[in-house]
Design an enzyme around this catalytic site. Structure first.
Site, PDB file in Angstrom:
ATOM      1  CG  HIS A 265      -2.243  -0.634   0.957  1.00 39.02           C
ATOM      2  ND1 HIS A 265      -3.268   0.005   0.329  1.00 39.02           N
ATOM      3  CD2 HIS A 265      -2.707  -1.874   1.251  1.00 39.02           C
ATOM      4  CE1 HIS A 265      -4.308  -0.802   0.225  1.00 39.02           C
ATOM      5  NE2 HIS A 265      -3.994  -1.955   0.787  1.00 39.02           N
ATOM      6  CD  GLU A 333      -6.372  -1.587   7.866  1.00 41.01           C
ATOM      7  OE1 GLU A 333      -7.174  -0.951   7.169  1.00 41.01           O
ATOM      8  OE2 GLU A 333      -5.146  -1.616   7.610  1.00 41.01           O
ATOM      9  CG  HIS A 334      -6.232  -5.969   6.959  1.00 38.48           C
ATOM     10  ND1 HIS A 334      -7.477  -6.044   6.367  1.00 38.48           N
ATOM     11  CD2 HIS A 334      -5.710  -4.774   6.576  1.00 38.48           C
ATOM     12  CE1 HIS A 334      -7.692  -4.953   5.647  1.00 38.48           C
ATOM     13  NE2 HIS A 334      -6.644  -4.158   5.764  1.00 38.48           N
ATOM     14  CG  HIS A 426     -34.111  15.041  38.725  1.00 37.34           C
ATOM     15  ND1 HIS A 426     -33.568  16.266  38.486  1.00 37.34           N
ATOM     16  CD2 HIS A 426     -33.670  14.225  37.723  1.00 37.34           C
ATOM     17  CE1 HIS A 426     -32.809  16.211  37.400  1.00 37.34           C
ATOM     18  NE2 HIS A 426     -32.866  14.985  36.909  1.00 37.34           N
TER      19      HIS A 426
END
Length: 440
Positions: A265, A333-334, A426
């Site tokens: 990449h 990632e992978h 409340h």
């Protein structure tokens, strides 16, 4: 010949092991300082800044009046794309759509939490999203499909694609075809930090969006950090990462082949073969130069830079436990697991963006055609983040309905807690005041 790193965990100091876990975008301070001026210019000048940056950074002749793709651009892309590429994209799109349709949550659910008290969630699509499709080291129509299809499945009404223009001033033909295939007509010539700024603040042509998704360079990641107070920038998806985990039953030549997948990449990627088998490690190292010889100069150079650099190569562990610990500490990632029985290791893996099991499941298939999203958390964000999905394009709203018979018990306990925490209004809202008002 480029040396392939062999990192022997038995001989590494704790600091040296820690350095193997770093990523190229771990320190983005230098990028962040420089993207500030880019973001400011886009905010001030709009399309004119986008055109100037396209010329300066992308070496692309883009004019301010031609930022958006036209119907003629889409038609020309359809005519130019090779039929087999279109067929492969249609095949991938079918898988991606099928996976994300199965993932889509139901529109609304209500469960009876206590008798007469109902609680649940309603799901709606977010109003708009920009899908970032990178181009610097190639053209990536698969990113256009992976990022836009789940947005379509989720029902996002306004989807745009931003992508850097090429040296001819045009948008990649396959990316335009992918957009039209999904049903997206808004594609813009903008990349890098300037694209992030454009979709965060809007320009004359590009509308501001509620969210941006998609992977990008450190420039893109840095710009996302700078605009995170303006828009949802999602889980970081930076330079690619891969770990191939191989046990003693794996073929080292196959491990070496798959190690190249993400290393090609770019030089900012990270890729490790992690194994406790010296035989597997040595076989992979021996096989890789032959694979490099068959690659083109650019991709070979990227892979060599990664596998011979500080965050790539082969990691030799002393045993299975040490190898698994390294994988979980890294949080890739992978993650590809090569073993005769890959499912044996699945339970031990705690941190990974995706896990591909077995010798017939290379990352390539996950990247393109199986269906799960390939836009994955990087830089260790897999510890808390998830792959891009339909859930990134929807928002959930809690829904509550309490019936009259269920109210008293719920009110009594809520009043006790509100009083303890000092919230008088409340407590009053569930006191006898309400009882009197309800009786009318």
């Amino acid at each position: 010949m480029t040396r392939i790193n062999l990192h022997d965990l038995a001989t590494l100091s704790p600091d040296a092991r820690k350095r193997l876990l770093t990523r190229t975008e771990a320190d983005l301070s230098a990028f962040e300082a420089r993207v500030d001026s880019i973001i400011a210019a886009v905010r001030a000048e709009g399309d004119a800044a986008l055109a100037r940056f396209a010329r300066d950074f992308d070496r692309s002749p883009v004019e301010a009046g031609a930022i958006a793709a036209t119907e003629a651009d889409f038609d020309a892309a359809e005519a130019a794309l090779e039929p087999e590429v279109r067929e492969a994209m249609e095949f991938a799109a079918h898988s991606i759509r099928r996976f994300h349709e199965d993932q889509k949550p139901e529109e609304m659910w209500l469960h009876e939490i206590r008798p007469g008290a109902f609680a649940g969630e309603r799901t709606r699509a977010i109003p708009s999203v920009a899908c970032y499709v990178p181009r610097g080291k190639g053209a990536f129509p698969s990113v256009a499909l992976m990022s836009s299809i789940p947005a379509k499945v989720a029902g996002v009404p306004e989807i745009a694609i931003v992508t850097p223009p090429g040296p001819d001033g045009r948008i990649d033909a396959a990316t335009l075809v992918a957009a039209r295939m999904v049903g997206i007509g808004r594609v813009y010539k903008a990349g890098g930090a300037q694209a992030v700024a454009a979709v965060a603040y809007g320009t004359e042509t590009i509308p501001a969006c509620a969210k941006i998704v998609g992977p990008g360079s450190p420039w893109v990641v840095a710009a996302k950090r700078r605009v995170a107070h303006v828009m949802d920038t999602g889980t970081p998806a930076g330079p690619s990462e891969l770990i191939v985990l191989a046990d003693e039953t794996a073929d080292g030549r196959l491990a070496g082949l798959d190690l190249l997948i993400e290393s090609e990449h770019g030089p900012d990627s990270s890729a490790y073969l992690v194994t406790w088998s010296r035989r597997v490690a040595e076989a992979a190292i021996a096989a890789i130069p032959g694979y490099w010889a068959a690659m083109g100069e650019q991709r070979r150079g990227f892979s060599q830079a990664v596998l011979g650099g500080p965050i790539g190569g082969v990691v030799l562990a002393r045993d299975e436990a040490e190898a698994i610990a390294f994988v979980n500490d890294y949080g890739p990632e992978h993650l590809e697991i090569l073993a005769d029985e890959p499912f044996r290791y699945l339970g031990a893996i705690e941190t990974a963006g995706e896990i591909l099991l077995g010798r017939h499941s290379p990352v390539t298939l996950g990247n393109f055609v199986i269906g799960p999203n390939h836009v994955l958390p990087t830089s260790g964000w897999a510890r808390t983040g998830s792959p891009l999905s339909v859930f990134d394009f929807v928002k959930r709203t809690s829904v509550v309905h309490v019936t009259s018979p269920a109210y008293p018990e719920l009110a009594r306990h809520a009043r006790t807690l509100a009083t303890y925490e000092g919230f008088e209004a409340h407590a009053a809202a569930v006191s006898e005041i309400r009882d009197r008002l309800l009786k009318g």
